[in-house]
Design a protein around this motif. Structure first.
Motif, PDB file in Angstrom:
ATOM      1  N   PHE A  18       0.832  -1.193  -0.004  1.00 11.32           N
ATOM      2  CA  PHE A  18       0.010   0.091  -0.159  1.00 11.32           C
ATOM      3  C   PHE A  18       0.823   1.169  -0.056  1.00 11.32           C
ATOM      4  CE2 PHE A  18      -4.148  -1.595   2.132  1.00 11.32           C
ATOM      5  CZ  PHE A  18      -4.471  -2.465   1.093  1.00 11.32           C
ATOM      6  N   ALA A  19       0.482   2.228  -0.711  1.00 12.18           N
ATOM      7  CA  ALA A  19       1.107   3.643  -0.526  1.00 12.18           C
ATOM      8  C   ALA A  19       0.780   4.293   0.728  1.00 12.18           C
ATOM      9  CB  ALA A  19       0.575   4.394  -1.876  1.00 12.18           C
ATOM     10  N   ALA A  20       1.786   4.918   1.213  1.00 12.34           N
ATOM     11  CA  ALA A  20       1.697   5.733   2.565  1.00 12.34           C
ATOM     12  C   ALA A  20       0.540   6.428   2.752  1.00 12.34           C
ATOM     13  CB  ALA A  20       2.919   6.563   2.701  1.00 12.34           C
ATOM     14  N   GLY A  21       0.205   7.210   1.576  1.00 16.93           N
ATOM     15  CA  GLY A  21      -1.288   7.883   1.603  1.00 16.93           C
ATOM     16  C   GLY A  21      -2.277   6.854   1.848  1.00 16.93           C
ATOM     17  N   SER A  22      -2.523   5.842   1.143  1.00 15.76           N
ATOM     18  CA  SER A  22      -3.459   4.951   1.278  1.00 15.76           C
ATOM     19  C   SER A  22      -3.658   4.594   2.887  1.00 15.76           C
ATOM     20  CB  SER A  22      -3.328   3.689   0.415  1.00 15.76           C
ATOM     21  OG  SER A  22      -3.537   3.980  -0.984  1.00 15.76           O
ATOM     22  N   LEU A  23      -2.657   4.060   3.280  1.00 16.52           N
ATOM     23  CA  LEU A  23      -2.524   3.810   4.800  1.00 16.52           C
ATOM     24  C   LEU A  23      -3.001   4.859   5.624  1.00 16.52           C
ATOM     25  CD1 LEU A  23       1.001   1.878   5.115  1.00 16.52           C
ATOM     26  CD2 LEU A  23      -1.327   0.992   5.433  1.00 16.52           C
ATOM     27  N   LEU A  24      -2.639   5.960   5.404  1.00 12.74           N
ATOM     28  CA  LEU A  24      -3.112   7.084   6.389  1.00 12.74           C
ATOM     29  C   LEU A  24      -4.469   7.207   6.030  1.00 12.74           C
ATOM     30  CD1 LEU A  24      -2.691   9.577   7.985  1.00 12.74           C
ATOM     31  CD2 LEU A  24      -2.228  11.117   5.788  1.00 12.74           C
ATOM     32  N   VAL A  25      -5.216   7.083   4.806  1.00 10.92           N
ATOM     33  CA  VAL A  25      -6.560   7.296   4.625  1.00 10.92           C
ATOM     34  C   VAL A  25      -7.206   6.131   5.425  1.00 10.92           C
ATOM     35  CG1 VAL A  25      -8.317   7.206   2.890  1.00 10.92           C
ATOM     36  CG2 VAL A  25      -6.663   8.398   2.482  1.00 10.92           C
ATOM     37  N   LEU A  26      -6.602   5.020   5.319  1.00 14.21           N
ATOM     38  CA  LEU A  26      -7.383   3.876   6.143  1.00 14.21           C
ATOM     39  C   LEU A  26      -7.379   3.965   7.625  1.00 14.21           C
ATOM     40  CD1 LEU A  26      -8.649   0.939   5.711  1.00 14.21           C
ATOM     41  CD2 LEU A  26      -6.302  -0.026   5.605  1.00 14.21           C
ATOM     42  N   ALA A  27      -6.234   4.386   7.914  1.00 13.99           N
ATOM     43  CA  ALA A  27      -6.308   4.587   9.650  1.00 13.99           C
ATOM     44  C   ALA A  27      -7.316   5.592   9.838  1.00 13.99           C
ATOM     45  CB  ALA A  27      -4.729   4.973  10.037  1.00 13.99           C
ATOM     46  N   THR A  28      -7.309   6.718   9.165  1.00 19.49           N
ATOM     47  CA  THR A  28      -8.342   7.721   9.382  1.00 19.49           C
ATOM     48  C   THR A  28      -9.449   7.537   9.695  1.00 19.49           C
ATOM     49  OG1 THR A  28      -6.804   9.420   8.808  1.00 19.49           O
ATOM     50  CG2 THR A  28      -8.919  10.117   8.956  1.00 19.49           C
ATOM     51  N   ALA A  29      -9.900   6.555   8.539  1.00 18.97           N
ATOM     52  CA  ALA A  29     -11.605   6.136   8.492  1.00 18.97           C
ATOM     53  C   ALA A  29     -11.657   5.327   9.735  1.00 18.97           C
ATOM     54  CB  ALA A  29     -11.306   5.014   7.238  1.00 18.97           C
ATOM     55  N   HIS A  30     -10.891   4.403  10.438  1.00 14.77           N
ATOM     56  CA  HIS A  30     -11.046   3.663  11.621  1.00 14.77           C
ATOM     57  C   HIS A  30     -10.579   4.344  12.942  1.00 14.77           C
ATOM     58  CE1 HIS A  30     -12.165  -0.242   9.470  1.00 14.77           C
ATOM     59  NE2 HIS A  30     -11.440   0.384   8.294  1.00 14.77           N
ATOM     60  N   ALA A  31     -10.251   5.485  12.799  1.00 18.86           N
ATOM     61  CA  ALA A  31     -10.193   6.353  14.073  1.00 18.86           C
ATOM     62  C   ALA A  31     -11.141   6.571  14.884  1.00 18.86           C
ATOM     63  CB  ALA A  31      -9.444   7.570  13.774  1.00 18.86           C
ATOM     64  N   ALA A  32     -11.291   6.316  16.279  1.00 21.70           N
ATOM     65  CA  ALA A  32     -12.241   6.530  17.067  1.00 21.70           C
ATOM     66  C   ALA A  32     -12.319   7.814  17.165  1.00 21.70           C
ATOM     67  CB  ALA A  32     -11.926   5.819  18.168  1.00 21.70           C
ATOM     68  N   GLY A  33     -13.597   8.372  17.416  1.00 23.37           N
ATOM     69  CA  GLY A  33     -13.841   9.936  17.752  1.00 23.37           C
ATOM     70  C   GLY A  33     -13.728  10.103  19.211  1.00 23.37           C
ATOM     71  N   PRO A  34     -13.891  11.027  19.766  1.00 23.43           N
ATOM     72  CA  PRO A  34     -13.976  11.365  21.058  1.00 23.43           C
ATOM     73  C   PRO A  34     -15.254  10.743  21.802  1.00 23.43           C
ATOM     74  CG  PRO A  34     -14.734  13.445  20.075  1.00 23.43           C
ATOM     75  CD  PRO A  34     -14.329  12.437  18.982  1.00 23.43           C
ATOM     76  N   VAL A  35     -15.061  10.454  22.971  1.00 23.44           N
ATOM     77  CA  VAL A  35     -16.095   9.471  23.850  1.00 23.44           C
ATOM     78  C   VAL A  35     -16.750  10.895  24.658  1.00 23.44           C
ATOM     79  CG1 VAL A  35     -16.502   7.994  25.899  1.00 23.44           C
ATOM     80  CG2 VAL A  35     -14.458   7.543  24.279  1.00 23.44           C
ATOM     81  N   VAL A  36     -18.156  10.662  23.991  1.00 21.80           N
ATOM     82  CA  VAL A  36     -18.979  11.896  24.677  1.00 21.80           C
ATOM     83  C   VAL A  36     -19.774  11.260  25.935  1.00 21.80           C
ATOM     84  CG1 VAL A  36     -20.938  13.012  24.061  1.00 21.80           C
ATOM     85  CG2 VAL A  36     -19.612  12.236  22.242  1.00 21.80           C
ATOM     86  N   ILE A  37     -19.326  12.071  27.067  1.00 15.33           N
ATOM     87  CA  ILE A  37     -19.647  11.717  28.338  1.00 15.33           C
ATOM     88  C   ILE A  37     -20.964  12.618  28.921  1.00 15.33           C
ATOM     89  CG2 ILE A  37     -18.843  11.621  30.730  1.00 15.33           C
ATOM     90  CD1 ILE A  37     -16.033  11.052  29.460  1.00 15.33           C
ATOM     91  N   GLY A  38     -21.968  11.972  29.178  1.00 13.99           N
ATOM     92  CA  GLY A  38     -23.116  12.846  29.823  1.00 13.99           C
ATOM     93  C   GLY A  38     -23.169  12.249  31.110  1.00 13.99           C
ATOM     94  N   SER A  39     -24.301  13.245  31.916  1.00 17.07           N
ATOM     95  CA  SER A  39     -24.471  13.033  33.193  1.00 17.07           C
ATOM     96  C   SER A  39     -25.975  13.621  33.641  1.00 17.07           C
ATOM     97  CB  SER A  39     -23.533  13.407  34.255  1.00 17.07           C
ATOM     98  OG  SER A  39     -23.710  14.814  34.190  1.00 17.07           O
ATOM     99  N   LYS A  40     -26.562  13.351  34.665  1.00  7.14           N
ATOM    100  CA  LYS A  40     -27.491  13.781  34.922  1.00  7.14           C
ATOM    101  C   LYS A  40     -27.481  15.125  35.545  1.00  7.14           C
ATOM    102  CE  LYS A  40     -29.798   9.276  35.961  1.00  7.14           C
ATOM    103  NZ  LYS A  40     -30.565   8.628  36.821  1.00  7.14           N
ATOM    104  N   ILE A  41     -28.440  15.831  35.571  1.00  5.43           N
ATOM    105  CA  ILE A  41     -28.578  17.419  36.349  1.00  5.43           C
ATOM    106  C   ILE A  41     -28.441  17.636  37.508  1.00  5.43           C
ATOM    107  CG2 ILE A  41     -30.940  17.868  36.330  1.00  5.43           C
ATOM    108  CD1 ILE A  41     -30.402  20.264  34.404  1.00  5.43           C
TER     109      ILE A  41
END
Length: 311
Positions: A18-41
């Protein structure tokens, strides 16, 4: 807790052609977003939410703050719909989530946790992590001086005290006095009965009012309807009487997380387990009291407590 059927997120068998650019795209596609934390009021929701947020952030998890999002049904729906990824909930609320209010499983800590854990995973792909030993359920609390002078630590002790002619006047809401699941169930299980003269019935269900009545001995009151982890208990020198017969459903706080978010961030479980294991009743009362009574910022209260866990 071992999670069933968790799928690994690590990419395997990536060829070196794989080209380096392809690896970067693949890694980005699977990167986890931030964990959104909620709570009661409410106060305890703000404290527990800050503890979860800061513990995960300190552990290197990318987090997003949605704390004090609303009341139970709002925060619960946000979790189920994927608007948030994790928030602190109470095991006993599983009785309402799954229309099981008549089931005896909610009276004991282990069975309550196991029931809501199993049902939420199957129905909603939500994972209940390690619960705290604290139990934020309906309780009867007495003035500290009364407890110390008469060795009152449990509802059995209270029943013996009343049988021997001890004086008691309880401040409570109409719901607590009249609901079959509240005072009547305590009286039946522990074999005592309070007369109308031994009750001060207050409008609404605000335990701040019942605790204040006991602390000030309003109209002779020396006991109060409370919740097990109310923030004002220690500040007002009120003693929760243990419900050793398990009359009330158990409401242990525990983090509930979307299974997909946990798969992407498996370290969450190990980071939160020691935190919640440290939240016994007295500790949670104290932390809630720092916010509700002493006026401290929940973020500061959480940070100070977490610093003690590191030592």
């Amino acid at each position: 807790m071992k999670l069933p059927s968790l799928k690994p997120v690590v990419l395997r068998h990536v060829t070196t052609t794989f080209a380096a650019g392809s690896l970067l795209v693949l890694a980005t596609a699977h990167a986890a977003g931030p964990v959104v934390i909620g709570s009661k009021i409410d106060t305890e929701g703000s404290v527990l939410g800050e503890l979860v947020l800061q513990q995960l952030k300190n552990g290197g998890v990318d987090v997003k703050d949605r704390l004090q999002l609303g009341v139970t049904n709002i925060v619960r729906q946000a979790l189920v719909s994927g608007e948030i990824d994790i928030y602190p909930e109470y095991t006993g609320n599983g009785a309402f989530f799954f229309d099981m209010t008549d089931s005896p499983v909610w009276q004991k800590a282990d069975s309550a946790y196991e029931a809501v854990r199993d049902k939420d995973l199957e129905a909603n792909q939500l994972v209940w992590l390690t619960p705290a030993p604290a139990n934020n359920t309906w309780a009867i609390s007495v003035r500290g001086d009364l407890a110390r002078d008469n060795d009152l630590t449990s509802l059995e002790d209270l029943a013996d005290y009343l049988q021997a002619g001890g004086k008691l006047k309880l401040a409570a809401s109409a719901e607590f006095v009249e609901s079959p699941q509240a005072l009547p169930s305590f009286q039946e299980a522990y074999d005592f009965e309070l007369s109308q003269d031994q009750l001060l019935v207050l409008s609404g269900g605000n335990t701040a009012a019942t605790m204040r009545a006991a602390a000030l001995q309003t109209d002779g009151v020396n006991a109060a309807m409370t919740y097990g982890t109310d923030g004002g208990l220690q500040a007002l020198d009120l003693q929760v009487l243990d419900d050793n017969l398990g009359v009330q459903p158990v409401y242990q706080p525990a983090p509930v997380v979307r299974q997909s978010a946990l798969e992407e961030n498996p370290e969450i479980e190990a980071l939160l387990a020691p935190l919640f294991e440290a939240l016994d009743r007295d500790t949670l009362q104290r932390l809630n009291g720092d916010v509700a009574v002493n006026g401290l910022d929940p973020a500061r209260v959480a940070a100070d407590f977490l610093s003690t866990l590191d030592n």
